[in-house]
Design an enzyme around this catalytic site. Structure first.
Site, short mmCIF file in Angstrom:
data_model
loop_
_atom_site.label_atom_id
_atom_site.label_comp_id
_atom_site.label_asym_id
_atom_site.label_seq_id
_atom_site.Cartn_x
_atom_site.Cartn_y
_atom_site.Cartn_z
N ARG A 1 -33.12 -13.78 -15.98
CA ARG A 1 -33.08 -13.60 -14.31
C ARG A 1 -33.10 -14.88 -13.66
NH1 ARG A 1 -36.69 -8.62 -12.98
NH2 ARG A 1 -35.55 -8.69 -10.90
N GLN B 1 -37.34 -6.02 -1.24
CA GLN B 1 -37.99 -5.86 -2.33
C GLN B 1 -37.47 -6.74 -3.66
OE1 GLN B 1 -37.83 -1.32 -2.96
NE2 GLN B 1 -36.21 -1.76 -1.85
N HIS C 1 -42.28 -7.72 -3.13
CA HIS C 1 -42.41 -7.78 -4.74
C HIS C 1 -42.37 -8.85 -5.37
CE1 HIS C 1 -40.46 -3.35 -4.49
NE2 HIS C 1 -41.84 -3.36 -4.23
N CYS D 1 -50.95 -18.44 -11.84
CA CYS D 1 -52.06 -18.62 -13.01
C CYS D 1 -53.13 -17.35 -12.76
CB CYS D 1 -52.96 -19.78 -12.74
SG CYS D 1 -54.14 -19.79 -13.77
N GLY E 1 -29.10 -1.62 0.87
CA GLY E 1 -29.11 -1.87 -0.42
C GLY E 1 -30.22 -1.64 -1.08
N THR E 2 -30.62 -0.41 -1.30
CA THR E 2 -31.73 0.00 -1.99
C THR E 2 -31.55 1.52 -2.27
OG1 THR E 2 -34.16 0.16 -2.02
CG2 THR E 2 -33.36 0.47 0.20
N ASN F 1 -25.67 1.02 2.81
CA ASN F 1 -25.91 1.16 1.28
C ASN F 1 -24.37 1.57 0.47
OD1 ASN F 1 -27.76 0.94 -0.88
ND2 ASN F 1 -27.07 3.03 -1.33
N LEU F 2 -24.03 1.11 -0.52
CA LEU F 2 -22.73 1.43 -1.21
C LEU F 2 -22.48 2.95 -1.34
CD1 LEU F 2 -20.46 -0.03 -2.76
CD2 LEU F 2 -21.58 0.25 -4.81
C1 BV8 Z 1 -47.87 0.57 -5.99
C2 BV8 Z 1 -40.64 -5.79 -10.43
C3 BV8 Z 1 -50.27 1.14 -5.47
C4 BV8 Z 1 -40.11 -7.21 -9.90
C5 BV8 Z 1 -40.51 -3.69 -9.18
C6 BV8 Z 1 -45.01 8.80 -7.72
C7 BV8 Z 1 -44.59 8.70 -6.47
C8 BV8 Z 1 -44.83 7.78 -5.39
C9 BV8 Z 1 -45.05 6.65 -6.12
C10 BV8 Z 1 -45.46 6.37 -7.21
C11 BV8 Z 1 -45.32 7.51 -7.96
N1 BV8 Z 1 -45.56 7.11 -9.48
C12 BV8 Z 1 -45.72 5.75 -9.29
C13 BV8 Z 1 -45.72 5.43 -8.23
C14 BV8 Z 1 -45.88 3.97 -7.59
C15 BV8 Z 1 -44.69 3.02 -8.02
C16 BV8 Z 1 -43.45 3.56 -7.96
O1 BV8 Z 1 -42.92 3.86 -6.63
N2 BV8 Z 1 -42.73 4.12 -8.98
C17 BV8 Z 1 -41.51 4.89 -8.83
C18 BV8 Z 1 -40.62 4.64 -9.95
C19 BV8 Z 1 -41.64 6.34 -8.65
N3 BV8 Z 1 -44.64 1.97 -7.20
C20 BV8 Z 1 -45.39 1.02 -7.44
O2 BV8 Z 1 -46.19 0.79 -8.67
C21 BV8 Z 1 -45.82 -0.04 -6.63
N4 BV8 Z 1 -47.06 -0.54 -6.33
O3 BV8 Z 1 -47.73 1.72 -5.76
O4 BV8 Z 1 -49.20 0.04 -5.77
C22 BV8 Z 1 -50.26 1.18 -3.89
C23 BV8 Z 1 -49.26 1.12 -3.13
C24 BV8 Z 1 -49.35 1.04 -1.74
C25 BV8 Z 1 -50.64 1.12 -1.13
C26 BV8 Z 1 -51.72 1.41 -2.30
C27 BV8 Z 1 -51.71 1.18 -3.29
C28 BV8 Z 1 -45.08 -1.38 -6.88
C29 BV8 Z 1 -43.51 -1.24 -6.97
C30 BV8 Z 1 -42.95 -2.64 -7.28
C31 BV8 Z 1 -42.68 -2.55 -8.79
N5 BV8 Z 1 -41.67 -3.87 -9.24
N6 BV8 Z 1 -39.94 -4.82 -9.61
C32 BV8 Z 1 -38.92 -7.21 -10.44
O5 BV8 Z 1 -38.88 -7.27 -11.58
O6 BV8 Z 1 -37.91 -7.40 -9.59
S1 BV8 Z 1 -39.67 -2.56 -8.54
C33 BV8 Z 1 -37.89 -2.90 -8.71
O7 BV8 Z 1 -37.19 -1.72 -8.07
C34 BV8 Z 1 -37.44 -4.03 -7.96
O8 BV8 Z 1 -38.46 -4.67 -7.39
C35 BV8 Z 1 -36.67 -3.51 -6.84
O9 BV8 Z 1 -37.03 -3.95 -5.77
C36 BV8 Z 1 -37.09 -2.09 -6.88
C37 BV8 Z 1 -36.11 -0.98 -6.23
O10 BV8 Z 1 -34.90 -1.16 -6.60
P1 BV8 Z 1 -33.60 -1.43 -5.62
O11 BV8 Z 1 -33.91 -2.88 -4.89
O12 BV8 Z 1 -33.39 0.05 -4.69
O13 BV8 Z 1 -32.55 -1.36 -6.63
P2 BV8 Z 1 -32.00 -0.15 -7.56
O14 BV8 Z 1 -30.94 -0.80 -8.60
O15 BV8 Z 1 -32.70 0.90 -7.72
O16 BV8 Z 1 -30.88 0.21 -6.13
C38 BV8 Z 1 -29.74 -0.66 -5.88
C39 BV8 Z 1 -29.00 0.00 -4.59
O17 BV8 Z 1 -28.30 -0.80 -4.02
C40 BV8 Z 1 -28.42 1.35 -4.93
O18 BV8 Z 1 -28.74 2.55 -4.01
C41 BV8 Z 1 -26.70 0.99 -5.01
O19 BV8 Z 1 -25.98 2.15 -4.35
C42 BV8 Z 1 -26.85 0.00 -3.97
N7 BV8 Z 1 -25.90 -1.01 -4.20
C43 BV8 Z 1 -25.49 -1.52 -5.26
N8 BV8 Z 1 -24.30 -2.48 -4.95
C44 BV8 Z 1 -24.42 -2.67 -3.51
C45 BV8 Z 1 -25.21 -1.71 -2.89
N9 BV8 Z 1 -25.11 -1.54 -1.68
C46 BV8 Z 1 -24.39 -2.49 -1.07
N10 BV8 Z 1 -23.57 -3.12 -1.48
C47 BV8 Z 1 -23.35 -3.35 -2.68
N11 BV8 Z 1 -22.49 -4.05 -3.22
#
Ligand code: BV8
Length: 225
Positions: A55, A87, A105, A113, A172-173, A198-199
């Protein structure tokens, strides 16, 4: 007018940075548990380094798109009353001219480290840079990104910005990852208007006061200008 903008992978998609979920999404071919959790890194650090090295290489070949540039113009117009939280771990907002970007993120072009916590620039294959320049530790560098189960960065700053926001804009999320996916409700509960660009429909679309659908490189400049 206090504004909070949250961006996701969709704002960088037209620059050529793959999104996560969708046909050729990043998670295709990789189990999230293997490449985006601390457990996965402990199990197989080389696999995780390769996932982020690929990446990083890709990121160094792409450019910001009109959506990134439009948000930089908006930041200049709004001065201190715009909070941009992303994000995304790419640096396209910065290269597009945004003066201040909160990477909740983490950042792909930085490593951290695991022994001394030192954060440093990283533009090459991290698995080869096995000595920490800050503390001399061996094989202790990891990507400076937030994995699932880890605490995101800047939550206090984002929380207070949402509390005083007049407008919250999500760009875009997919609205699937928390706590980012919960920002729209926090903003709305503080009385802010909310707009989704968003798309397509996202998991949170029905919560927003207004939604516009289309590619970010067209939607964002049209909205900003
Ligand atoms: C945390 C790593 C504790 C870095 C990423 C159940 C309920 C609620 C929460 C949870 C649960 N089970 C687990 C959790 C917590 C969990 C979570 O949310 N899980 C989900 C799957 C349910 N979250 C965590 O663990 C987070 N930490 O909760 O800590 C805490 C928190 C707060 C307070 C106290 C304690 C940590 C989350 C971070 C994880 N790391 N990535 C990397 O490798 O990049 S997540 C990963 O997904 C990326 O970081 C990214 O940012 C994130 C979201 O994805 P999107 O950016 O939305 O991308 P995606 O592909 O999904 O969508 C793209 C969108 O763009 C689409 O809608 C599409 O239509 C649109 N699009 C496409 N093309 C276009 C467009 N729009 C416009 N124009 C275009 N051309």
């Amino acid at each position: 007018m206090n504004m909070v903008i949250l961006t996701g992978a969709g704002i960088s998609a037209e620059s050529g940075v793959p999104v996560f979920r969708g046909d050729d999404g990043l998670w295709e071919g990789h189990r999230v548990e293997d490449v985006a959790t601390p457990e996965g890194f402990r199990r197989d650090p080389q696999l995780v380094h390769e996932f982020y090295n690929k990446r990083r290489e890709k990121l160094l070949t792409v450019e910001p798109n009109p959506a990134h540039h439009a948000l930089a113009r908006l930041a200049r117009d709004l001065k201190g009353s715009l909070t941009l939280v992303t994000q995304n771990i790419d640096d396209l907002h910065e290269r597009g001219g945004s003066p201040e970007v909160l990477h909740m993120h983490g950042e792909l072009l930085k490593s951290r480290c695991t022994q001394c916590g030192g954060v440093m620039e990283c533009r090459e294959d991290m698995s080869r840079a096995s000595i920490c320049p800050a503390c001399g530790g061996i094989d202790c560098l990891r990507p400076h990104v937030v994995w699932f189960g880890e605490m995101p960065f800047h939550l206090d700053e984002v929380g207070s910005a949402l509390h005083r926001a007049d407008l919250f804009v999500s760009i875009g999320t997919s609205g699937r990852v928390y706590p980012a996916a919960g920002f729209v409700e926090l903003a709305a509960s503080s009385g802010a208007r909310t707009l989704e660009l968003n798309l397509e429909e996202s998991a949170a679309t029905e919560v927003f006061s207004e939604c516009r659908q289309g590619p970010a490189s067209e939607l964002v400049p049209a909205w900003v200008d």
